[in-house]
Structures are given as C-alpha cells and as structure tokens.
Design an enzyme around this catalytic site. Structure first.
Site, PDB file in Angstrom:
ATOM      1  CD  GLU A   1      -2.901  -1.155   2.268  1.00 53.37           C
ATOM      2  OE1 GLU A   1      -3.723  -2.072   2.276  1.00 53.37           O
ATOM      3  OE2 GLU A   1      -2.930  -0.205   3.069  1.00 53.37           O
TER       4      GLU A   1
ATOM      5  CB  CYS B   1       3.054   7.270   3.452  1.00 51.57           C
ATOM      6  SG  CYS B   1       3.369   5.984   4.658  1.00 51.57           S
TER       7      CYS B   1
ATOM      8  CB  CYS C   1       6.545  -5.632   9.080  1.00 57.03           C
ATOM      9  SG  CYS C   1       7.913  -5.021  10.101  1.00 57.03           S
TER      10      CYS C   1
ATOM     11  CB  CYS D   1       5.215  -3.254  16.585  1.00 53.13           C
ATOM     12  SG  CYS D   1       6.943  -2.924  16.173  1.00 53.13           S
TER      13      CYS D   1
ATOM     14  CB  CYS E   1       2.004  -2.441  13.861  1.00 54.22           C
ATOM     15  SG  CYS E   1       2.294  -2.246  12.091  1.00 54.22           S
TER      16      CYS E   1
ATOM     17  CG  LEU F   1      11.129   6.130  22.257  1.00 53.34           C
ATOM     18  CD1 LEU F   1      12.368   5.248  22.195  1.00 53.34           C
ATOM     19  CD2 LEU F   1      11.524   7.522  22.776  1.00 53.34           C
TER      20      LEU F   1
ATOM     21  CB  CYS G   1       0.077   5.524  11.232  1.00 50.74           C
ATOM     22  SG  CYS G   1       0.437   7.190  10.829  1.00 50.74           S
TER      23      CYS G   1
HETATM   24  N1  SAH Z   1       8.505  -0.044  10.387  1.00 47.07           N
HETATM   25  C1  SAH Z   1       8.793   1.320  10.512  1.00 47.07           C
HETATM   26  C2  SAH Z   1       8.038   2.200   9.523  1.00 47.07           C
HETATM   27  C3  SAH Z   1       6.606   1.823   9.238  1.00 47.07           C
HETATM   28  S1  SAH Z   1       5.451   2.030  10.548  1.00 47.07           S
HETATM   29  C4  SAH Z   1       8.550   1.805  11.925  1.00 47.07           C
HETATM   30  O1  SAH Z   1       7.991   1.050  12.707  1.00 47.07           O
HETATM   31  O2  SAH Z   1       8.972   2.909  12.240  1.00 47.07           O
HETATM   32  C5  SAH Z   1       5.175   3.810  10.540  1.00 47.07           C
HETATM   33  C6  SAH Z   1       4.679   4.349  11.877  1.00 47.07           C
HETATM   34  O3  SAH Z   1       3.325   3.946  12.146  1.00 47.07           O
HETATM   35  C7  SAH Z   1       5.512   3.833  13.041  1.00 47.07           C
HETATM   36  O4  SAH Z   1       5.833   4.857  13.945  1.00 47.07           O
HETATM   37  C8  SAH Z   1       4.575   2.844  13.662  1.00 47.07           C
HETATM   38  O5  SAH Z   1       4.919   2.570  14.972  1.00 47.07           O
HETATM   39  C9  SAH Z   1       3.240   3.517  13.495  1.00 47.07           C
HETATM   40  N2  SAH Z   1       2.100   2.626  13.711  1.00 47.07           N
HETATM   41  C10 SAH Z   1       2.058   1.291  13.518  1.00 47.07           C
HETATM   42  N3  SAH Z   1       0.829   0.821  13.832  1.00 47.07           N
HETATM   43  C11 SAH Z   1       0.085   1.868  14.223  1.00 47.07           C
HETATM   44  C12 SAH Z   1      -1.273   2.005  14.644  1.00 47.07           C
HETATM   45  N4  SAH Z   1      -2.097   0.982  14.679  1.00 47.07           N
HETATM   46  N5  SAH Z   1      -1.703   3.244  14.950  1.00 47.07           N
HETATM   47  C13 SAH Z   1      -0.877   4.311  14.865  1.00 47.07           C
HETATM   48  N6  SAH Z   1       0.410   4.248  14.465  1.00 47.07           N
HETATM   49  C14 SAH Z   1       0.897   3.019  14.152  1.00 47.07           C
HETATM   50 FE1  SF4 Z   2       6.896  -3.382  11.384  1.00 43.99          FE
HETATM   51 FE2  SF4 Z   2       4.626  -2.229  12.134  1.00 43.99          FE
HETATM   52 FE3  SF4 Z   2       6.607  -2.513  13.899  1.00 43.99          FE
HETATM   53 FE4  SF4 Z   2       6.876  -0.753  11.870  1.00 43.99          FE
HETATM   54  S1  SF4 Z   2       5.387  -0.662  13.546  1.00 43.99           S
HETATM   55  S2  SF4 Z   2       8.392  -2.249  12.580  1.00 43.99           S
HETATM   56  S3  SF4 Z   2       5.749  -1.841  10.240  1.00 43.99           S
HETATM   57  S4  SF4 Z   2       5.467  -4.187  12.919  1.00 43.99           S
END
Ligand code: SAH
Ligand code: SF4
Length: 383
Positions: free
Chosen positions: A105, A118, A125, A129, A132, A233, A352
């Site tokens: 996407e 973006c 991935c 996390c 996410c 972070l 995001c």
């Molecule tokens: N993997 C990288 C970049 C992609 S994620 C990273 O983690 O930085 C881009 C941003 O979206 C990151 O800061 C991530 O933590 C945030 N993000 C992921 N899931 C989210 C959610 N459900 N709601 C809001 N932000 C989220």
């Molecule tokens: Fe991967 Fe989502 Fe964690 Fe970014 S926030 S590193 S996309 S699992």
C-alpha cells in the site's frame, strides 16, 4: 527446445552508479546514464523508443535487455479529506500469473504547500510490534529497489504536475508497510534515487526513513546516506517498550538513543523525530510523559504523538483527546518539541498502522461497503 528467457533489468532499480555500470557493460559511454536518468525522472518517459537523443541501436539494445516496470495498481481510493490510497501489486520480475498476490500500500497526503507520499519497503513486516496491523500480517518478502522507486514514479504519474510544472510529491516518508532497515540492501539505492538531483531531486530533509530501531543498521545508515530519520519509540522505558516493540529486547532504549545521536552527529542533521503511538492506559500517563522528557531533554529531538489507529482483532484502544492533550502539554512544559499527528484517511484504512494490504478480504470489502472514500478504477481519470 525452449530458450531460457533472461529477465530484463528494471531500470528503476538502478541508482546513478549502478546505471552507469549497466550502460558501460553494454559498451556505451558513462554519460549515457545521465541521459537515461533525465528521460526517466525529469521527462517521465518510460518508452525507450521516445528517447530520441540516444542512438537507435542503443535504444533497441535497451528494449531487449532492460525495461521500466511499475507496480500495478489494484485499487485507488480517495478519502473525504483528500488523502489517496493505492493498493499495488508489487512488480517482481519473473513471477508467474499464478503466484500469490503480493499487495502493498501507498498513501498520498496533500497539505497546503506540500504533498507527502508514504511508501512501503516490504510486503508485511517481521518486527511484530503489538499495535501494528502490518506486524500482525507477518513478513512476506522484501521489496526490490525498483518496487520502492516505482511507487514514487507511479504516484507522480497519477497525480500529475501543477500548472507551474511542480511535482505533486514534495516529501517521501518510508512509513508504509515494512521495516526499511530490515531491507537495507534495496532501500539504500532507493534513497539515493529519491535524493539524486538527476532523479527525483528531493532534499535530504524531505526524505524520511522511519525505523523501529535496528541499531546496527542505523550506524551503517550514518555512513551511507543523510536522509531525515524518524524512530518509533512508543515507550519511555524498556519494560514497556519490550512489550510494544519486541526489537527492544535486542536493542534497548539506551543503545537506540546512542545510535540516534550518532546519526545526527555523523550527518550534521537537525533533529530526530520520535514517533509515539498513544495507547489508552498503556503508555499515555503523565509519568510516561515525564520519563520521556527526561530521555530526550537537551537533545535535538521532536516527539510526534500518533493517536492509535485501531484495526480488527487488536486489543488496544486509542487514548482520549484529554490524555493526548495532557501528554502533549507535559512534554511542552519540559521543553520538548511535540506535535500531534492528525489522523488522515482513516475512512479508507490509510492511517498509520492500518496498512495491511489484504486486498480481497479487508480493503475492498470495506471500500465496497461503509467507506466514504471514492474507489477509482485503475487507469481511470482522477476526480
Ligand atoms: N517499520 C517502521 C516504519 C513503518 S510504521 C517503523 O515502525 O517505524 C510507521 C509508523 O506507524 C511507526 O511509527 C509505527 O509505529 C506507526 N504505527 C504502527 N501501527 C500503528 C497504529 N495501529 N496506529 C498508529 N500508528 C501506528
Ligand atoms: Fe513493522 Fe509495524 Fe513494527 Fe513498523 S510498527 S516495525 S511496520 S510491525
């Protein structure tokens, strides 16, 4: 007997250095690479036959061994706030028509005076996390350099230029699907194409790589490029971050922050953006804000609070407006620069962390029913 058909080289996968090598291997002078880049990125021409300042024999040779292949648009959706989302099929060479769908996407966010694209760096991935949806989907594969660059090319093509010829995409963030530093080898040349003045010519402050904190690769990055850095972070202490961002168990906060300050020193950068997703009752209490302020005090750091975007099957809730406002005020009072990210495009699942790319069962189902977004058929004239 069947001849073995060699895959043609997708030129979007070659940065200036690699393209120069490619043309010299074909027996051409190195400056042909500059001409090719100008056609590809300044004039946005992808058909070799149209590249009239190249000798006809060279154009024919290129057509035989090279191509300019873009990701295929599976759907294009416009949110009521102008945010635009594309679901793309990645353009890997040599994949048969029967291979499973490789959906990624890409999201475009228009704002007065700028347009931020973006883009994704992986299909899925592996970082897992807990908040996410891309993480919940698991890891499928790395995108090639051509697939990463192809997203920006495609967006510029679809969005067109304004009356003054200015490109719609003024900023690129690697904040879509995937962990860019886990695909270092392919991401690095893509960064080079984004910033090269013969290519997209974006300044280093307009290209932002976001990472969950792969510390060794952050040190490599400081050697290899100078784009802006954002770091996910999300927690001010290791006990909490271990739960939210599992890579923290390998590279805890102290190590991560050292890598951040090193990056700034090495690149003479202005500041690092720390992303912090606001999860109700988890990381949004006043004591978390104060702990976070202590970590970042006196540093070139900005905090970007991201209201959590929910997705099916996840246990978290978004922090209340009051909790977010209080957190923001506390950071401010402790002299930390802080912004709250406005949630854009959530009616089309483009916010995001909602980028999961499960085209059949989630995105199109949603678009077909309750979304306010407009689905644009691939190839259609934009509204
Ligand atoms: N993997 C990288 C970049 C992609 S994620 C990273 O983690 O930085 C881009 C941003 O979206 C990151 O800061 C991530 O933590 C945030 N993000 C992921 N899931 C989210 C959610 N459900 N709601 C809001 N932000 C989220
Ligand atoms: Fe991967 Fe989502 Fe964690 Fe970014 S926030 S590193 S996309 S699992």
């Amino acid at each position: 007997m069947n001849a073995v058909v060699e895959a043609r080289t997708n030129l979007l996968g070659l940065d200036r250095a690699a393209l120069t090598e490619f043309v010299t291997a074909l027996g051409e002078k190195p400056f042909r690479a500059r001409q090719l880049l100008t056609w590809l990125y300044k004039r946005r021409v992808s058909d070799f036959a149209e590249m009239t300042d190249l000798a006809k024999s060279f154009r024919e040779r290129l057509a035989a061994v090279a191509e300019v292949r873009l990701p295929e648009i599976l759907s294009e959706t416009v949110s009521h706030d102008g945010t635009r989302k594309w679901v793309l099929r990645a353009a890997a060479a040599g994949e048969s028509a029967t291979s499973p769908l490789q959906a990624i996407e890409m999201v475009f966010i228009p704002e007065p005076g700028r347009g931020t694209l973006c883009i994704s760096s992986q299909v899925g991935c592996a970082m897992d996390c807990s908040f996410c949806s891309t993480g919940a989907q698991g890891f499928n594969r790395n995108l090639s350099t051509a697939e990463i660059v192809g997203q920006v090319w495609l967006a510029n093509q679809r969005l067109g230029a304004d009356d003054d010829g200015a490109r719609a995409v003024t900023n690129v963030v690697l904040m879509g699907m995937g962990e860019p530093l886990a695909n270092y080898k392919n991401v690095l040349p893509a960064l080079s194409v984004l910033m090269d003045d013969l290519c997209f010519d974006l300044s280093r402050r307009r290209v932002t790589l976001s990472t969950s904190g792969l510390v060794p690769q952050m040190y490599r990055l400081a050697e290899d490029t100078n784009c802006a850095l954002a770091v996910s972070l999300h927690a001010p202490n290791d006990a909490l971050r271990d739960q939210l961002v599992p890579i923290n168990r390998r590279h805890p906060i102290k190590e991560l922050l050292e890598a951040c300050w090193h990056y700034l020193d090495a690149q003479n950068g202005r500041s690092i953006t720390f992303e912090y997703v606001m999860l109700d009752g988890i990381n949004d209490r006043p004591e978390h804000a104060i702990e976070l302020a202590r970590l970042l005090r006196g540093r070139e750091a900005k905090v970007n609070l991201i209201p959590f975007n929910p997705f099916p099957g996840n246990q978290y809730r978004r922090s209340s407006r009051e909790a977010i406002a209080r957190f923001c005020d506390l950071l401010h009072e402790h002299a930390i620069t802080v912004t709250v990210r406005r949630t854009r495009g959530d009616d089309i699942d483009a916010a995001c962390g909602q980028l999961a790319g499960q085209v059949e069962d989630r995105v199109t189902a949603r678009l077909g029913s309750k979304s306010f977004g407009v689905v644009v058929q691939p190839g259609a004239v934009l509204p």
